[in-house]
Design a protein around this motif. Structure first.
Motif, short mmCIF file in Angstrom:
data_model
loop_
_atom_site.label_atom_id
_atom_site.label_comp_id
_atom_site.label_asym_id
_atom_site.label_seq_id
_atom_site.Cartn_x
_atom_site.Cartn_y
_atom_site.Cartn_z
N GLU A 79 0.87 -1.19 0.00
CA GLU A 79 0.00 0.00 0.00
C GLU A 79 0.90 1.23 0.00
O GLU A 79 1.80 1.36 0.84
CB GLU A 79 -0.88 -0.01 1.25
CG GLU A 79 -1.96 1.03 1.26
CD GLU A 79 -3.13 0.64 0.36
OE1 GLU A 79 -3.87 1.57 -0.06
OE2 GLU A 79 -3.31 -0.56 0.07
N VAL A 80 0.64 2.14 -0.92
CA VAL A 80 1.53 3.30 -1.08
C VAL A 80 0.84 4.55 -0.51
O VAL A 80 -0.17 5.01 -1.06
CB VAL A 80 1.89 3.53 -2.56
CG1 VAL A 80 2.84 4.73 -2.67
CG2 VAL A 80 2.54 2.29 -3.14
N PRO A 81 1.38 5.09 0.59
CA PRO A 81 0.78 6.31 1.16
C PRO A 81 1.23 7.56 0.38
O PRO A 81 2.04 7.47 -0.55
CB PRO A 81 1.32 6.32 2.58
CG PRO A 81 2.66 5.66 2.46
CD PRO A 81 2.51 4.61 1.39
N ARG A 82 0.75 8.69 0.82
CA ARG A 82 1.13 9.96 0.19
C ARG A 82 2.61 10.23 0.46
O ARG A 82 3.15 9.91 1.52
CB ARG A 82 0.27 11.10 0.77
CG ARG A 82 0.53 12.47 0.15
CD ARG A 82 -0.44 13.51 0.72
NE ARG A 82 -0.23 14.82 0.15
CZ ARG A 82 0.61 15.73 0.63
NH1 ARG A 82 1.33 15.45 1.71
NH2 ARG A 82 0.75 16.91 0.04
N ASN A 83 3.25 10.86 -0.52
CA ASN A 83 4.66 11.24 -0.45
C ASN A 83 5.58 10.02 -0.29
O ASN A 83 6.62 10.08 0.38
CB ASN A 83 4.92 12.22 0.71
CG ASN A 83 4.22 13.55 0.50
OD1 ASN A 83 3.95 13.95 -0.64
ND2 ASN A 83 3.90 14.22 1.60
N ASP A 105 8.73 10.50 -1.90
CA ASP A 105 8.39 10.98 -3.24
C ASP A 105 7.69 12.34 -3.10
O ASP A 105 6.52 12.40 -2.73
CB ASP A 105 7.48 9.98 -3.96
CG ASP A 105 7.16 10.43 -5.38
OD1 ASP A 105 7.85 11.34 -5.88
OD2 ASP A 105 6.22 9.86 -5.98
N TYR A 106 8.42 13.39 -3.41
CA TYR A 106 7.87 14.75 -3.29
C TYR A 106 7.83 15.46 -4.64
O TYR A 106 7.81 16.68 -4.71
CB TYR A 106 8.71 15.57 -2.30
CG TYR A 106 8.45 15.20 -0.86
CD1 TYR A 106 7.56 15.93 -0.09
CD2 TYR A 106 9.08 14.09 -0.28
CE1 TYR A 106 7.30 15.59 1.23
CE2 TYR A 106 8.83 13.75 1.04
CZ TYR A 106 7.93 14.49 1.78
OH TYR A 106 7.67 14.14 3.09
N ARG A 107 7.78 14.67 -5.70
CA ARG A 107 7.72 15.25 -7.04
C ARG A 107 6.43 16.07 -7.20
O ARG A 107 5.36 15.65 -6.76
CB ARG A 107 7.78 14.16 -8.10
CG ARG A 107 9.10 13.48 -8.21
CD ARG A 107 9.05 12.32 -9.18
NE ARG A 107 8.16 11.27 -8.72
CZ ARG A 107 7.88 10.16 -9.43
NH1 ARG A 107 8.44 9.98 -10.61
NH2 ARG A 107 7.06 9.25 -8.93
N GLY A 108 6.60 17.27 -7.82
CA GLY A 108 5.44 18.11 -8.08
C GLY A 108 4.96 18.93 -6.90
O GLY A 108 3.96 19.65 -7.01
N GLN A 109 5.63 18.83 -5.79
CA GLN A 109 5.23 19.60 -4.61
C GLN A 109 6.17 20.78 -4.40
O GLN A 109 7.37 20.67 -4.66
CB GLN A 109 5.24 18.70 -3.36
CG GLN A 109 4.22 17.60 -3.38
CD GLN A 109 4.13 16.90 -2.05
OE1 GLN A 109 4.17 17.56 -1.01
NE2 GLN A 109 4.04 15.58 -2.07
N ARG A 110 5.59 21.86 -3.89
CA ARG A 110 6.42 23.03 -3.59
C ARG A 110 7.09 22.82 -2.25
O ARG A 110 6.44 22.60 -1.23
CB ARG A 110 5.58 24.31 -3.57
CG ARG A 110 6.35 25.51 -3.07
CD ARG A 110 5.69 26.81 -3.44
NE ARG A 110 5.81 27.07 -4.86
CZ ARG A 110 5.63 28.27 -5.41
NH1 ARG A 110 5.32 29.31 -4.66
NH2 ARG A 110 5.74 28.43 -6.71
#
Length: 258
Positions: free
Chosen positions: A42-46, A61-66
């Motif tokens: 199960e893959v959570p946010r970030n 994984d913080y791709r696309g986040q400011r």
């Protein structure tokens, strides 16, 4: 059966697909290179799955986040998965103000930065007031020194000069910039009216003093006495007789007076 593919170098998950059956064995499935039938977590946010050493790992994984640089709070982004903000000196939290610095865990107010910012803002206010004052006195200093200004103009020049001096004293105050109160700008109309009224009073007082001095030292008129009258007066005694005329003899006691 689904198989999950991953990057050959990093192990980063790249996609899932149905496995092909083994044409030589109907009970088997063909698993291509850099793929696995290990179930996906199960893959959570970030987070993002990576297949490393025979197992799925969840990496940041913080791709696309400011994100924000902890050095100065400027915005930034991470372009690849598997790297967390702390690994590249970034944070998810925006810098609250220019007075905050990163203390290792969060943004914290820096007293020195706050003091420097307050001083910079106060000095900017000071320069703004000084610039406004200089506009009113351009070219007047030399004219004032040579006496070319009228009474009203000289008063206005002095008023703005005093205003600039008051501004400087505020900046040089012990509690600047924490305690500062800028002086009010001069009212030129009121300054001119007051100066002209004072000059009129001065001229009136000078004229009055001059008149008093003139009357005080004015010559006194003396009545001239005729020369023959003074000579006659000197030749006549107290009884009205000439000095060389002998007095009349007094009658005797038994002789009746005529």
């Amino acid at each position: 059966m689904f198989v999950h593919q991953y990057d050959s170098l990093t192990g980063q998950y790249t996609g899932s697909r149905l496995a092909d059956p083994d044409p030589q064995n109907a009970d088997r499935w063909l698993i291509p290179a850099f793929a696995t039938d290990v179930p996906m977590p199960e893959v959570p946010r970030n987070a993002y799955p990576f297949f490393i050493d025979g197992a799925w790992l969840l990496l940041p994984d913080y791709r696309g986040q400011r994100l924000y640089r902890i050095s100065d709070g400027s915005p930034a982004e991470i372009g690849i998965a598997g790297i967390g903000p702390e690994q590249v000196d970034l944070t998810e939290h925006a810098r609250p103000s220019a007075d905050h610095t990163w203390n290792g865990n969060e943004w914290a107010l820096d007293p020195e930065l706050a003091k420097a910012r307050e001083r910079a803002e106060a000095l900017a206010e000071f320069e703004k007031h000084m610039d406004a004052a200089r506009v009113h006195t351009i070219g007047m200093a030399d004219a004032q020194a040579t006496g070319l200004l009228s009474v009203g103009e000289a008063a206005v020049f002095k008023a703005w000069s005093a205003y600039q001096l008051a501004l400087v004293r505020v900046v040089n105050g012990q509690n600047f910039p924490g305690e500062r109160e800028w002086p009010a700008e001069p009212d030129e109309s009121a300054v001119i009216a007051e100066a002209e009224a004072a000059e009129a009073r001065r001229l009136e007082e000078e004229a009055q003093r001059a008149a008093e001095e003139e009357s005080r030292f004015a010559p006194v008129e003396v009545e001239e006495v005729p020369a023959d009258a003074s000579e006659t007066s000197s030749e006549t005694d107290a009884g009205g007789r000439p000095d060389d005329e002998p007095p009349e003899s007094e009658p005797a006691a038994d002789e009746p007076a005529v």
